[in-house]
Design a protein around this motif. Structure first.
Motif, PDB file in Angstrom:
ATOM      1  N   LYS A 244       0.929  -1.148   0.023  1.00 45.34           N
ATOM      2  CA  LYS A 244      -0.056  -0.002   0.002  1.00 45.34           C
ATOM      3  C   LYS A 244       0.919   1.411  -0.178  1.00 45.34           C
ATOM      4  N   THR A 245       0.265   2.404  -0.417  1.00 48.74           N
ATOM      5  CA  THR A 245       1.030   3.681  -0.423  1.00 48.74           C
ATOM      6  C   THR A 245       0.283   4.507   0.307  1.00 48.74           C
ATOM      7  N   ILE A 246       1.015   5.404   1.159  1.00 50.65           N
ATOM      8  CA  ILE A 246       0.594   6.383   1.966  1.00 50.65           C
ATOM      9  C   ILE A 246       1.395   7.806   1.748  1.00 50.65           C
TER      10      ILE A 246
ATOM     11  N   LEU B 100      10.239   5.070  -0.916  1.00 47.03           N
ATOM     12  CA  LEU B 100      10.063   6.412  -0.627  1.00 47.03           C
ATOM     13  C   LEU B 100      10.166   7.356  -1.571  1.00 47.03           C
ATOM     14  N   ALA B 101       9.594   8.290  -1.491  1.00 49.87           N
ATOM     15  CA  ALA B 101       9.352   9.707  -2.496  1.00 49.87           C
ATOM     16  C   ALA B 101       9.196  10.838  -1.722  1.00 49.87           C
TER      17      ALA B 101
ATOM     18  N   TYR C 237       4.955  -0.321   3.822  1.00 49.05           N
ATOM     19  CA  TYR C 237       4.323   0.822   2.839  1.00 49.05           C
ATOM     20  C   TYR C 237       5.210   1.487   2.025  1.00 49.05           C
ATOM     21  N   ASN C 238       4.718   1.944   0.962  1.00 50.21           N
ATOM     22  CA  ASN C 238       5.544   2.773   0.080  1.00 50.21           C
ATOM     23  C   ASN C 238       5.018   4.171   0.877  1.00 50.21           C
ATOM     24  N   VAL C 239       6.007   5.020   0.856  1.00 48.89           N
ATOM     25  CA  VAL C 239       5.474   6.425   1.673  1.00 48.89           C
ATOM     26  C   VAL C 239       5.933   7.604   0.716  1.00 48.89           C
ATOM     27  N   VAL C 240       4.978   8.661   0.619  1.00 48.80           N
ATOM     28  CA  VAL C 240       5.394   9.879  -0.231  1.00 48.80           C
ATOM     29  C   VAL C 240       5.520  10.851   0.979  1.00 48.80           C
TER      30      VAL C 240
END
Length: 246
Positions: free
Chosen positions: A2-4, A51-52, A26-29
């Motif tokens: 999932k992305t947050i 991470l972005a 998680y993928n995290v922005v």
């Protein structure tokens, strides 16, 4: 995976929350209006494949759109949004200028409103999502010696927005909740003129202030829950529940 998206994630609550979600897979922005702090946090967090970062002021509608675009380009979805970016500063009501009120409304309320709007558009396409807003216990439990009508008014709007969005998009399986922290040990305390945050421990029944990890853990629970929506959850060591007599 999932992305947050986490706004205001370069220090304090946002940074700790980003770290926890990365550790949970998680993928995290992450976002911040302070490019220097954001770059430093990006480098410190590691997990570069997950991470972005997006530099920008959330009071600008374009920032919310860029956050969603970046999440989709890098990771393919927007599953959770935490509207953590915000400002807070005490000032006597009779001294508040129009520019003061505008600043709190723009960053706190407008930022939460339009970043959520950008995320909801994508969540509707996906068929689900979770939004977690950051309010304050001071909306429901004012303190005479801490005059902050301007920021608290903006946070009150966030509480109302939370419930309305939960009602409007519940049928779409988009859960919307808010965390209303008490006194939390963050860099924000020094910015508001509080040199010793622990001196405020007596405001809480537990006689201690909260840590950023307390907020991060509750945010993770709300992100994972499929049956909690429309709630304003006080994370305040008993601040609203009652008072201790010394």
């Amino acid at each position: 995976m999932k992305t947050i998206i986490i706004t205001g994630a370069s220090t304090g609550i946002g940074k700790t929350t980003a770290q926890l979600f990365l550790e949970k897979g998680y993928n995290v922005v992450i976002n911040s209006a302070n490019l220097g702090n954001l770059q430093k946090t990006f480098d410190e967090l590691g997990h570069k494949n997950q991470l972005a970062m997006v530099h920008g002021d959330v009071s600008l509608i374009a920032t919310g759109k860029k956050l969603v675009e970046t999440a989709l380009e890098r990771f393919g979805s927007v599953d959770v949004l935490i509207n953590n970016a915000g400002i807070f500063q005490p000032k006597s009501f009779v001294e508040v200028e129009e520019e003061d009120l505008d600043r709190f409304l723009n960053i706190n309320l407008k930022g939460t409103f339009f970043t959520s709007q950008a995320a909801v558009k994508q969540m509707l396409r996906q068929g689900e999502g979770s939004i977690i807003n950051i309010g304050t216990v001071l909306v429901d439990h004012a303190i005479e010696g801490f005059p902050a009508t301007a920021p608290i008014s903006s946070k009150g709007g966030i509480h109302a927005l939370t419930k309305q969005l939960a009602a409007e998009f519940g049928k779409n399986n988009i859960r919307v909740n808010a965390i209303a922290p008490g006194i939390i040990r963050t860099p924000l305390q020094a910015k508001t003129g509080v040199d010793d945050a622990d001196s405020l421990a007596g405001l809480h029944l537990l006689n201690r202030i909260g840590e950023t990890s307390d907020v991060a853990q509750l945010a993770f629970y709300l992100a994972e829950s499929n049956f909690v929506t429309g709630e304003i959850i006080n994370l305040d060591g008993g601040h609203v529940a009652g008072h201790s007599i010394q």
